[in-house]
Design an enzyme around this catalytic site. Structure first.
Site, PDB file in Angstrom:
ATOM      1  N   SER A 157      -0.837  18.051  12.610  1.00  0.00           N
ATOM      2  CA  SER A 157      -1.673  17.335  11.648  1.00  0.00           C
ATOM      3  C   SER A 157      -2.549  18.249  10.803  1.00  0.00           C
ATOM      4  O   SER A 157      -3.073  19.255  11.288  1.00  0.00           O
ATOM      5  CB  SER A 157      -2.579  16.350  12.391  1.00  0.00           C
ATOM      6  OG  SER A 157      -1.820  15.404  13.114  1.00  0.00           O
ATOM      7  N   HIS A 194      -5.344   9.379  15.429  1.00  0.00           N
ATOM      8  CA  HIS A 194      -4.528   9.736  16.594  1.00  0.00           C
ATOM      9  C   HIS A 194      -5.258   9.472  17.908  1.00  0.00           C
ATOM     10  O   HIS A 194      -4.635   9.066  18.900  1.00  0.00           O
ATOM     11  CB  HIS A 194      -4.093  11.201  16.511  1.00  0.00           C
ATOM     12  CG  HIS A 194      -3.046  11.460  15.478  1.00  0.00           C
ATOM     13  ND1 HIS A 194      -1.748  11.017  15.610  1.00  0.00           N
ATOM     14  CD2 HIS A 194      -3.105  12.102  14.277  1.00  0.00           C
ATOM     15  CE1 HIS A 194      -1.038  11.390  14.550  1.00  0.00           C
ATOM     16  NE2 HIS A 194      -1.835  12.047  13.724  1.00  0.00           N
TER      17      HIS A 194
END
Length: 504
Positions: free
Chosen positions: A337, A434
């Site tokens: 990410s 997340h």
């Protein structure tokens, strides 16, 4: 009677059709009909103002007794409102939405009367109380909700409402209006969209090179994390050792709602270059024995109007099940990410420390090394030089400076992800996403995104959020209920170093 100017325009459309150029003329018709004249001919006469069209299309709520017996509204009402809205300029749209939300919302007087009646019935039998509660619940329905529901049943109506909510969000975020009525309209529409886009109504599609060209083009255009450079690039991203999935909805055909890109690898990737920029060949066949890990390296929501409607977390879970079915031996699932906002946060922190004359972000040894490389002194001059280097990205051109800054930037980034909070939850939106899904903050990766964008946004650092499937439920609950972030020793060690240096 149809106005003469529209008859003339329609005749010109027919002539243009004969010359096979109807599309441009239709656009001229719309511009003439809605922008210049701002009126449409209907059986009830021309619509010349916002008040008139809203009065025409937003009908009063049926009474409580007739709520299930009222005839459906004509489809022309919804179509008329859609055409009129599209004809408006940005500022006019804001005015229309403000009027719609204010003048056609909840009947507050009626609600107050029913609320008082409910209090008066507390000593009555349960059936009476429940009936008054139901009446009160119905009275809280804003008038415009009927219009929204009817628009959703018109062809392309759902897409229109998604775009309309995007306009509402822009009005709210830009503070063009601070009206509570606008916020209430936004909340009502978000609630409806959440129902219409519930999990059971979404379709999971795998995007391949054989998918329609229009879909591939939209996938390229919507890619918000790692921009697609050309057709060869998108072919690689949907080819061997890659997967691309999207959620679609029957009411918005050919329109991907949220897109997830996955790399199939042997181990968890620590840099994006190996995924989006380095390929051996376009035509290589997949070797199943080399596929042990799924790396989610990009997830993009394509519709601004669906902000706050949970789609991304559901998509990841569905894709995990899909991949487990295709690769039963697959044992690792992780993201790779970006860290948007880290560099701007760091600049703010450096500015604050400069103003306060503090030098705790780096160790004395690190400041001396920065001063040596930048030909300054290890004081606020070195701090100013570091701010400039971070701002321009010039530090990446010096291998020595890259080596010097690595430990400092890594621990600063760890603190930004783990320690910086908003209302108790992670400040960084990607981290928050997340962690809500139950992932573990697993590993920070240095020099993971060396693109100009990666350096500008996060000093080239990326992070893996790993999904341990047996732990995601408990991790998510700990984060959502108790605001506890599950992280590995690497991350916690960097956080501890930051706290020690910063005397936190």
């Amino acid at each position: 009677m149809i106005p003469q100017h529209i008859i003339c325009t329609l005749r010109s459309v027919v002539r243009c059709w004969q010359h096979r150029s109807v599309l441009g003329t239709v656009l001229q018709v719309e511009a003439l009909e809605f922008r210049s004249v701002r009126c449409r001919s209907t059986s009830a006469g021309p619509v010349r103002s916002m008040e008139e069209i809203l009065t025409r299309v937003v009908v009063p709520l049926p009474t409580y007794e007739t709520r299930e017996k009222s005839p459906p509204l004509p489809e022309s009402n919804s179509v008329e409102f859609m055409h009129f809205y599209r004809s408006l300029e940005k500022e006019e749209k804001s005015q229309l939405l403000a009027k719609l939300s204010h003048d056609f919302g909840v009947d507050h007087k009626g609600v107050s009367e029913l609320a008082g009646k409910l209090l008066d019935t507390q000593q009555r039998d349960l059936a009476t109380i429940l009936q008054v509660e139901d009446r009160l619940r119905y009275s809280l329905t804003p008038r415009y909700k009927q219009l929204l529901n009817h628009i959703s049943r018109v062809e392309l109506g759902v897409k229109f409402l998604v775009d309309l909510r995007a306009d509402l969000l822009e009005i709210i975020s830009s503070k063009a209006s601070d009206s509570p009525h606008i916020r209430d309209l936004n909340g009502t529409l978000k609630s409806l969209l959440s129902e219409w886009f519930s999990v059971g109504l979404l379709r999971l599609e795998r995007i391949t090179w054989q998918s329609p060209c229009e879909i591939l083009q939209k996938i390229s255009q919507y890619e918000a994390v790692h921009p697609v450079r050309n057709w060869t690039d998108i072919k690689r991203r949907v080819g061997p050792y890659r997967r691309c999935y999207a959620f679609t909805h029957a009411a918005m055909p050919g329109e991907p709602l949220v897109v997830l890109h996955v790399a199939l690898t042997e181990d968890i990737s620590d840099n994006i270059q190996s995924i989006v920029r380095e390929f051996a060949t376009l035509d290589s066949e997949e070797d199943v024995n080399k596929v042990n890990t799924a790396v989610f390296y990009s997830i993009s929501s394509t519709q601004a109007g669906l902000q706050g409607v949970e789609l991304g977390n559901v998509l990841i879970k569905r894709v995990v099940r899909e991949l487990q079915s295709e690769f039963p031996h697959m044992s690792q699932f992780s993201s790779l990410s970006p860290i948007p906002g880290f560099s701007s946060w760091l600049q703010g922190l450096l500015s604050q420390h400069r103003k306060e004359g503090r030098m705790e972000l780096l160790t004395d040894c690190e400041w001396r090394k920065v001063a040596d490389v930048t030909n300054t002194t290890p004081d606020t001059n070195a701090l100013d030089a570091l701010r400039k280097l971070i701002s321009t990205g010039d530090w990446t051109r010096s291998e020595h400076l890259v080596h010097v800054l690595e430990p400092a930037l890594m621990r600063l980034c760890a603190w930004y992800l783990y320690g910086e909070k908003r209302r108790g939850y992670a400040l960084n939106p990607v981290a928050n996403f997340h962690l809500q899904n139950g992932a573990t903050m697993w590993r920070l990766n240095w020099h993971a995104d060396t693109s100009p964008r990666g350096v500008a946004n996060s000093c080239g650092i990326m992070v893996n959020y790993r999904y341990f499937l047996q732990e995601t439920t408990s991790n998510s609950a700990a984060y959502m209920h108790n605001k506890i972030i599950t992280a590995t020793e690497q991350v916690l060690g960097l956080v501890s170093q930051f706290q020690k240096n910063s005397k936190l």
